[in-house]
Write a protein that holds these residues in place. Structure first.
Motif, mmCIF file in Angstrom:
data_model
loop_
_atom_site.group_PDB
_atom_site.id
_atom_site.type_symbol
_atom_site.label_atom_id
_atom_site.label_comp_id
_atom_site.label_asym_id
_atom_site.label_seq_id
_atom_site.Cartn_x
_atom_site.Cartn_y
_atom_site.Cartn_z
ATOM 1 N N TYR A 30 0.820 -1.215 0.000
ATOM 2 C CA TYR A 30 0.000 0.000 0.000
ATOM 3 C C TYR A 30 0.854 1.265 0.000
ATOM 4 O O TYR A 30 0.312 2.364 0.079
ATOM 5 N N ASP A 31 2.163 1.114 -0.060
ATOM 6 C CA ASP A 31 3.067 2.261 0.085
ATOM 7 C C ASP A 31 4.076 2.369 -1.050
ATOM 8 O O ASP A 31 5.244 2.678 -0.831
ATOM 9 N N SER A 36 7.455 0.886 -7.498
ATOM 10 C CA SER A 36 8.869 0.546 -7.297
ATOM 11 C C SER A 36 9.328 -0.527 -8.268
ATOM 12 O O SER A 36 10.505 -0.533 -8.678
ATOM 13 N N MET A 37 8.435 -1.440 -8.658
ATOM 14 C CA MET A 37 8.825 -2.478 -9.613
ATOM 15 C C MET A 37 9.162 -1.869 -10.966
ATOM 16 O O MET A 37 10.134 -2.278 -11.620
ATOM 17 N N LEU A 38 8.378 -0.885 -11.390
ATOM 18 C CA LEU A 38 8.642 -0.229 -12.671
ATOM 19 C C LEU A 38 9.925 0.591 -12.613
ATOM 20 O O LEU A 38 10.806 0.456 -13.474
ATOM 21 N N ASP A 172 -5.063 0.287 -7.826
ATOM 22 C CA ASP A 172 -5.404 1.634 -7.351
ATOM 23 C C ASP A 172 -4.257 2.280 -6.586
ATOM 24 O O ASP A 172 -4.230 3.506 -6.421
ATOM 25 N N TYR A 173 -3.310 1.462 -6.115
ATOM 26 C CA TYR A 173 -2.176 1.985 -5.334
ATOM 27 C C TYR A 173 -0.915 2.153 -6.192
ATOM 28 O O TYR A 173 0.166 2.381 -5.648
ATOM 29 N N SER A 174 -1.063 2.063 -7.510
ATOM 30 C CA SER A 174 0.113 2.120 -8.390
ATOM 31 C C SER A 174 0.661 3.527 -8.564
ATOM 32 O O SER A 174 1.776 3.695 -9.062
ATOM 33 N N ASN A 175 -0.114 4.554 -8.191
ATOM 34 C CA ASN A 175 0.359 5.934 -8.368
ATOM 35 C C ASN A 175 1.105 6.471 -7.149
ATOM 36 O O ASN A 175 1.501 7.631 -7.107
ATOM 37 N N ILE A 176 1.313 5.616 -6.141
ATOM 38 C CA ILE A 176 2.040 6.038 -4.938
ATOM 39 C C ILE A 176 3.539 5.889 -5.178
ATOM 40 O O ILE A 176 4.004 4.835 -5.660
ATOM 41 N N LEU A 177 4.294 6.911 -4.852
ATOM 42 C CA LEU A 177 5.740 6.859 -5.054
ATOM 43 C C LEU A 177 6.376 5.832 -4.114
ATOM 44 O O LEU A 177 5.939 5.683 -2.966
ATOM 45 N N SER A 182 11.426 -0.359 -0.831
ATOM 46 C CA SER A 182 10.825 -1.092 -1.944
ATOM 47 C C SER A 182 11.597 -0.860 -3.241
ATOM 48 O O SER A 182 11.749 -1.781 -4.057
ATOM 49 N N LEU A 183 12.113 0.340 -3.453
ATOM 50 C CA LEU A 183 12.886 0.620 -4.657
ATOM 51 C C LEU A 183 14.195 -0.163 -4.661
ATOM 52 O O LEU A 183 14.615 -0.697 -5.692
ATOM 53 N N SER A 184 14.843 -0.258 -3.505
ATOM 54 C CA SER A 184 16.091 -1.018 -3.402
ATOM 55 C C SER A 184 15.863 -2.492 -3.684
ATOM 56 O O SER A 184 16.657 -3.141 -4.375
ATOM 57 N N VAL A 185 14.766 -3.032 -3.147
ATOM 58 C CA VAL A 185 14.454 -4.448 -3.358
ATOM 59 C C VAL A 185 14.214 -4.729 -4.836
ATOM 60 O O VAL A 185 14.711 -5.717 -5.389
#
Length: 365
Positions: A30-31, A36-38, A172-177, A182-185
């Motif tokens: 949710y955060d 982060s995957m993209l 719906d949560y895809s627009n959250i930075l 999560s980005l590191s993972v």
């Protein structure tokens, strides 16, 4: 030979996307986990392209040789020790993780240290082989494992318990930075290109490294599957109740083929081979980095004299793996893994730009 590069990158994506990424990203679902995957595969793809282009300017040379030619020993030795330790830790975390899975689902009455000792012995034996042997072993095992893995993924997507409404709800949560965690993972999942720092020695005859564009595509596809399939089968809230998310997901899938009814058995067998491959390659790379610290350095040729430094480093880190694995709990393992990935990402960026600077310096000479 360029296909071997894709093998290493795919291996890194597979092992991290199934063992570590789902549990860590699901905690962040949710955060910003979806975005982060993209961003992660884009950043990882850019770093991969920069690193491979720079390494291919040093034909037939590994990073230890490159640094010994360009930098003083006072810088080279600590750097190689750090890189070697980083590679060993990456493989050790995978071995510990899979040992927990085996101990919980297959042989629950066996102490975790016994399983770890067996894994460490097998991985060390593979890591002490020559780079050419490691390449051939990687190709053979991956070719055997991938069809079964793809079949398991197909059964997951077509499973009657797959609830696509749960997946649509998560969109719906895809627009959250994304957060740094999560980005590191997500970025760490596509770091298999670092193996080229050693295996570049056997790629001397490749005129051009082809199909690099496929790496971000493969990375995003596997990350997408590893994140959304457990949510679709276990639910957006229910998925948080499971520690080994993908093992529980595979256990929820049934099929009717002869004596095989549960996909989890195929899944565990496939990931036994993939976990071994990942540990073997990372420990081989790590032992070669540490071997590069010695003044009479020569690449491993599988002879007794050349294998000895690799064996010593594998023994030291193997003992450490057994001790740490026996001491950690399952929840501790994922906490350590997430912090490790947050630390590892900046290290990878530093390595990439260091190699890039060295390649530019060589080009200027």
């Amino acid at each position: 030979m360029s296909r071997y590069f894709l093998y290493f990158v795919t291996l890194s994506i597979l092992i991290n996307a199934i063992l570590f990424v789902p549990r860590i990203l699901i905690d962040e679902r949710y955060d910003g986990a979806i975005s982060s995957m993209l961003f992660g595969v884009i950043i990882g793809g850019a770093l991969m392209y920069l690193f491979t282009s720079s390494m291919f300017k040093f034909r037939g040379q590994g990073l230890p040789e490159i640094m010994r030619q360009a930098l003083p020993k006072s810088i080279v030795v600590p750097f190689l020790l750090l890189m070697g330790s980083v590679s060993f830790i990456s493989g050790a975390l995978v071995l510990i993780n899979y040992a927990f899975i085996v101990s919980r689902y297959l042989i629950p009455n066996t102490p975790i240290y016994v399983v770890l000792i067996l894994f460490v012995l097998v991985a060390s034996f593979g890591a002490m082989q020559s780079s050419q042997t490691v390449l051939y072993s990687t190709e053979m095992i991956l070719v055997l494992c991938l069809p079964f893995l793809l079949f398991s993924i197909f059964k997951a997507y077509t499973n009657q318990n797959m609830n696509y409404d749960e997946i649509r709800a998560m969109i719906d949560y895809s627009n959250i930075l994304p957060s740094w965690k999560s980005l590191s993972v997500s970025t760490y999942a596509v770091t298999g290109y670092i193996s080229l720092s050693i295996f570049n020695r056997v790629f001397a005859d490749i005129p051009k490294l082809k199909h690099r564009w496929a790496v971000p595509c493969i990375g995003f596809s596997i990350l997408f599957t590893a994140f959304f399939v457990p949510i679709g089968i276990l639910g957006t809230d229910g998925v948080n109740e499971f520690i080994f998310t993908w093992v529980s997901t595979a256990d929820a899938i049934r099929m009717k083929y002869a004596f095989i009814e549960r996909v989890v058995y195929i899944f565990l067998l496939v990931y036994l081979g993939i976990s071994y491959l990942f540990a073997m390659t990372t420990w081989h790379v790590g032992s070669e980095f540490i071997r590069g610290c010695f003044s009479h350095y020569q690449p491993n040729t599988s002879s007794i004299n050349s294998v000895l430094p690799n064996a010593i480093s594998c023994i030291v880190f193997g003992i450490g793996t057994v001790i740490v694995g026996n001491w950690l709990g399952e929840d501790d393992l994922f906490s350590v893994s997430s912090y490790w990935m947050m630390i590892r990402s900046p290290l990878d960026i530093c390595v990439v730009f260091s190699v890039y600077i060295l390649s530019r310096w060589r080009q200027a000479l």
